[in-house]
Motif scaffolding. Structure first.
Motif, short mmCIF file in Angstrom:
data_model
loop_
_atom_site.label_atom_id
_atom_site.label_comp_id
_atom_site.label_asym_id
_atom_site.label_seq_id
_atom_site.Cartn_x
_atom_site.Cartn_y
_atom_site.Cartn_z
N HIS A 139 45.82 40.23 40.55
CA HIS A 139 46.44 40.65 39.30
C HIS A 139 45.71 41.90 38.83
O HIS A 139 44.50 41.89 38.66
CB HIS A 139 46.28 39.50 38.30
CG HIS A 139 47.02 39.68 37.03
ND1 HIS A 139 46.73 40.67 36.13
CD2 HIS A 139 48.04 38.97 36.48
CE1 HIS A 139 47.54 40.57 35.08
NE2 HIS A 139 48.35 39.54 35.28
N SER A 140 46.48 42.98 38.61
CA SER A 140 45.82 44.24 38.24
C SER A 140 45.22 44.19 36.85
O SER A 140 44.31 44.96 36.54
CB SER A 140 46.79 45.41 38.35
OG SER A 140 47.85 45.27 37.43
N GLY A 141 45.70 43.29 36.00
CA GLY A 141 45.10 43.15 34.68
C GLY A 141 43.69 42.59 34.78
O GLY A 141 42.77 43.06 34.12
N VAL A 142 43.52 41.63 35.66
CA VAL A 142 42.22 40.97 35.79
C VAL A 142 41.24 41.80 36.61
O VAL A 142 40.05 41.86 36.32
CB VAL A 142 42.39 39.57 36.42
CG1 VAL A 142 41.04 38.86 36.52
CG2 VAL A 142 43.38 38.73 35.61
N PHE A 143 41.75 42.48 37.65
CA PHE A 143 40.83 43.13 38.59
C PHE A 143 40.87 44.65 38.59
O PHE A 143 40.04 45.29 39.24
CB PHE A 143 41.06 42.57 39.99
CG PHE A 143 40.72 41.11 40.10
CD1 PHE A 143 39.40 40.71 40.21
CD2 PHE A 143 41.71 40.13 40.03
CE1 PHE A 143 39.07 39.36 40.28
CE2 PHE A 143 41.39 38.79 40.10
CZ PHE A 143 40.07 38.40 40.22
N GLY A 144 41.83 45.23 37.87
CA GLY A 144 41.91 46.70 37.84
C GLY A 144 40.63 47.33 37.32
O GLY A 144 40.09 46.88 36.32
N THR A 150 37.74 47.13 38.56
CA THR A 150 36.51 46.39 38.87
C THR A 150 36.30 46.22 40.37
O THR A 150 35.20 45.92 40.80
CB THR A 150 36.48 44.98 38.21
OG1 THR A 150 37.42 44.13 38.87
CG2 THR A 150 36.82 45.07 36.73
N ARG A 180 44.17 43.64 27.18
CA ARG A 180 44.58 45.01 27.47
C ARG A 180 46.10 45.12 27.41
O ARG A 180 46.83 44.14 27.63
CB ARG A 180 44.09 45.43 28.87
CG ARG A 180 42.59 45.61 28.93
CD ARG A 180 42.15 46.46 30.11
NE ARG A 180 42.34 45.79 31.39
CZ ARG A 180 41.85 46.26 32.54
NH1 ARG A 180 41.16 47.40 32.57
NH2 ARG A 180 42.05 45.60 33.67
N HIS A 234 31.39 47.88 40.33
CA HIS A 234 30.21 47.89 39.47
C HIS A 234 29.26 46.77 39.89
O HIS A 234 29.69 45.75 40.40
CB HIS A 234 30.63 47.70 38.00
CG HIS A 234 31.77 48.60 37.62
ND1 HIS A 234 31.62 49.94 37.39
CD2 HIS A 234 33.10 48.35 37.51
CE1 HIS A 234 32.79 50.48 37.12
NE2 HIS A 234 33.71 49.53 37.19
N SER A 239 42.39 50.98 33.25
CA SER A 239 42.40 51.04 34.72
C SER A 239 43.77 51.52 35.17
O SER A 239 44.73 51.45 34.40
CB SER A 239 42.08 49.67 35.32
OG SER A 239 43.08 48.73 34.98
N ARG A 246 46.37 50.04 32.61
CA ARG A 246 45.96 49.03 31.62
C ARG A 246 45.30 49.77 30.47
O ARG A 246 44.42 50.61 30.69
CB ARG A 246 44.97 48.05 32.26
CG ARG A 246 45.55 47.27 33.42
CD ARG A 246 46.46 46.14 32.94
NE ARG A 246 47.27 45.61 34.03
CZ ARG A 246 48.06 44.56 33.90
NH1 ARG A 246 48.16 43.92 32.72
NH2 ARG A 246 48.76 44.14 34.92
N GLY A 254 41.72 41.07 30.75
CA GLY A 254 42.19 42.36 31.26
C GLY A 254 43.70 42.46 31.31
O GLY A 254 44.27 43.53 31.30
N GLY A 255 44.35 41.30 31.34
CA GLY A 255 45.81 41.27 31.40
C GLY A 255 46.38 41.20 29.99
O GLY A 255 45.69 41.37 29.00
#
Ligand SMILES: [Zn+2]
Ligand SMILES: [Zn+2]
Ligand SMILES: [Zn+2]
Ligand SMILES: [Zn+2]
Lengths: 477, 477
Positions: free
Chosen positions: A229-234, A236, B212, B299, B314, B344, B416-417
């Motif tokens: 999921h790009s929200g969680v991992f974008g 990072t 986000r 990171h 992101s 995001r 993040g999502g």
């Protein structure tokens, strides 16, 4: 009394309705090799040709290429039809190749008429799937044989046929049979003639002496174990798509220049003799724009355009496997993506060396990214380029035949794509191979409303027959 | 004699089997909103909740969001269930939101058990589709109400429910109803509480105060009128894929830095107070590696990683529409390709301004290419970021409740999502919204073998109830 070739030409002109009837029967058999539902029709088309050839007194044999693995389902492969007309050792032997399968075609794809019913429109275009690719040319040869039989004329050469039913689906099984029969069925062949390409434009015949090769590459970038999921991992983690786009954007410029160091090193320079062949080709930039449907040409002249199509390499990006490709929005981070690109190759590029240059370059470019993902590159297919000498007597014979039938010298052309069987025949038989097209550049071989102009069909029959006379008279160096 | 809240906690501990039975009944209804074949089950799940609520004395109403256009087929949308328990003007009113639909689930996707049969494994994990997302939390509230009814205790606050059945399919119709009911059904609401996210890790509860936003972009490059053969046209025309890759490779670095000028200008700096909240979060880099299945972190510290997940923007590349995407090799030049990417967003980035910056930059980058193709960029979706003050009394109440039930201060987290309903409630009601999760970070909400730990379910019920007491006692500034 007129000469045999003139008698033949006159006869062909008069018998065109019968030739169109024969083409109508062939087009009515939907021999689509790419769709298993039509496989029996491909076999039926093979039988149709065997019957025609036998009726004309040919001795016919078949070779069985075995079974195709169609996504796990075994499918019988249609036969390679081998036929011989004449075995006179005093005559030259010409091998002709053609294919009796066709591309898929559905009315709803945009055909104006039933694709498997040959119709002639007001512009005398014979419209139907396979009319030009490749049933017209295959029947062209058969019509030549029939004309001679009806006229009681002997053919000026021995003729051998090699007809396959899987050309549109990768010619599965053909190469093995060509190489296996090279010193058997094809032993006495002097030259090969293939009518499975097209005129450069729409008005002037051509003979074709070169084809580009193609090396296909898969560039794989792997990161997470599953899509994320790009929200969680974008922002990072290192994303495979970002790396893939970074590397693939370094392969070729928007103006078509390949950026892989060394890739042009072995490309032959254009000789003065070759340069001249571009001078009066029947082609205009307008024809390019029409074919493309937009004025997005990179080069401004016909010469530059055709040289880049025929005799310089190109690199195209085709797509990405593993990424989101549907309409709409999806916010996935794909875990594993495979970029697909290919390089069209020309003399004297070597497939093995090309792969090495590509590997070295993409590895260097990937290393520059400082990514923790892993990248791998593989060449999944490498078909070599092909070029024949247009000064060979086989080409001179074809050129003379064009002049006799059309009253003009043919364009001397190459093609940017590949016709793998050309190289197979040359490698297996070590004989000159000629590409002698029947159809026009706008026939739409793999498109909707494929057509063969009546005049191309009839003149093509005359050309093929006349070519045999020119071959018979040629004096090999 | 113990206090009402202690009586409730003790009762909840003893009645856990009944709560699990209730969850079992709910999981057994396959209320998959994304598959039309299950639409009637979504309705059945709505009925189940209505019956439960009515049995507990709630006054229940529904709102009909109308009809969904499912790829041309009209499908009735399941009702928004509104329920009220208590209308005492002397008490505060808490609105709780949850959803009763679930993600699709098939045994053959890799579930170890029937996804619609709740099973408890040896680690006391309650496994079944919807156990954690979002049937467990929704029933959690119902269990709190039931406990009070059984104990003859009054709830310390007025409670309102808003339960929808389309959350996993874009919450169709919900926003209109929220805004429409803001000064009607939701008029007296003081605070909102949503249990539809997860703990950061697996051991420590959290309260979540930020999400986000996401802006989604389609970058379209058009060239030829139809797909072309790369053999014929390679190196002679501007290829849309080459242009697309050139522009998309300029959006973000492999290390996640967005290259669009000005994009970071409005990103709020991390305040000293916020900085402290990262100090003892229950999260390790190993947990990131486990979730990703690979050590591809950008990171090196938890703080940097979570700040980039939660409060820095992101940019991810998602895919290409119109290009070749299947396995195997295809040598097409795609005529029209659409690159998909999303950004995001975080406070104080403005969706409108982001779109302007993106448009300006990609137009400039495309112009640099000197391509004759045409490029266009559009923002297809822009959902704003959301952040609440973690110092609001609603958050303090939740934090106190966590301390009382778990004996620890909760992690203060963001995500993040996006959870769009959060922003809808805040914008429509202008009240503080709290995210108070029940499940753990490894529940696998949208994956196979989704679970809710028994202890999370039971402690979660205690937490939700205790939170209501803390809300009742809170002194709004
Ligand atoms: Zn063909
Ligand atoms: Zn073809
Ligand atoms: Zn949910
Ligand atoms: Zn969900």
């Amino acid at each position: 009394m007129s000469s045999p070739v003139d008698t033949f030409i006159e006869y062909a002109e008069k018998n065109q309705e019968a030739y169109i009837d024969r083409l109508r029967k062939a087009v009515a058999i939907p021999s689509v090799s790419g769709d298993p539902a039509y496989r029996k029709e491909v076999f039926r088309m093979g039988e149709f040709l065997i019957d025609e050839l036998k009726a004309l007194g040919a001795s016919v044999e078949t070779r069985d290429p075995g079974v195709q693995d169609f996504h796990g389902t075994p499918l019988p492969l249609p036969p390679i039809v081998l036929a011989t007309i004449g075995t006179d050792p005093a005559k030259k032997t010409v091998l002709v190749y053609g294919h009796y399968d066709v591309q898929p075609a559905l009315k709803e794809d945009g055909w104006n008429t039933d694709p498997f019913e040959l119709v002639e429109d007001e512009k005398h275009r014979l419209i139907g799937r396979g009319s030009s690719d490749d049933k017209g040319p295959v029947l062209g040869w058969i019509n030549v044989v029939e004309a001679h039989k009806e006229l009681g004329l002997e053919l000026p050469v021995n003729l051998k046929f090699c007809l396959e039913g899987m050309e549109e689906s990768g010619s599965e099984g053909l190469d093995d049979i060509i190489f296996n029969e090279a010193d058997k069925y094809f032993k006495d062949v002097d030259v090969v003639s293939i009518s499975d390409n097209y005129w450069l434009g729409t008005t002037k015949p051509c003979v074709t002496y070169g084809l580009r090769g193609v090396s296909y590459f898969h560039l794989t970038v792997k990161g997470p174990k599953a899509d994320l999921h790009s929200g969680v991992f974008g922002a990072t983690i290192h994303e495979p798509m970002t790396d893939l786009f970074a590397v693939m954007s370094k392969l070729v410029t928007p103006k078509g220049k390949i950026l892989i160091p060394g890739i042009y090193d072995n490309v032959l320079a254009v000789s003065a003799e070759e340069e001249k062949t571009y001078d009066d080709l029947s082609f205009t930039m307008q024809e390019l724009h029409d074919a493309v449907g937009n004025e997005i040409n990179i080069h401004d002249s016909v010469k530059d355009t055709l040289q880049h199509r025929w005799r310089f390499p190109s690199l195209s990006l085709h797509g990405v496997e593993g990424a989101f490709y549907n309409p709409g929005d999806k916010t996935v981070i794909p875990a594993r993506v495979v970029g697909k690109f290919s390089i069209r190759t020309v003399p004297d590029m070597e497939p093995k060396q090309i792969t090495e240059l590509v590997e070295k370059y993409v590895n260097e470019e990937f290393a520059k990214l400082g990514s923790k993902n892993t990248m791998s590159i593989s060449c999944t297919h490498a078909g070599n380029h092909w070029v024949a000498s247009p000064n060979h007597w086989n080409y001179v014979a074809a050129s003379n035949a064009v002049e006799k039938v059309f009253g003009v010298k043919p364009d001397l052309t190459r093609e940017g794509g590949s016709i793998p069987v050309t190289l197979s025949f040359q490698d297996a038989l070590k004989k000159n191979v000629l590409l002698l097209p029947m159809g026009r550049g706008d026939d739409g071989a793999h498109s909707t409303n494929e057509k063969l102009d009546r005049s191309n069909y009839v003149s093509g029959i005359k050309l093929l027959g006349t070519y045999l006379y020119e071959v018979a008279e040629a004096k090999p160096e």
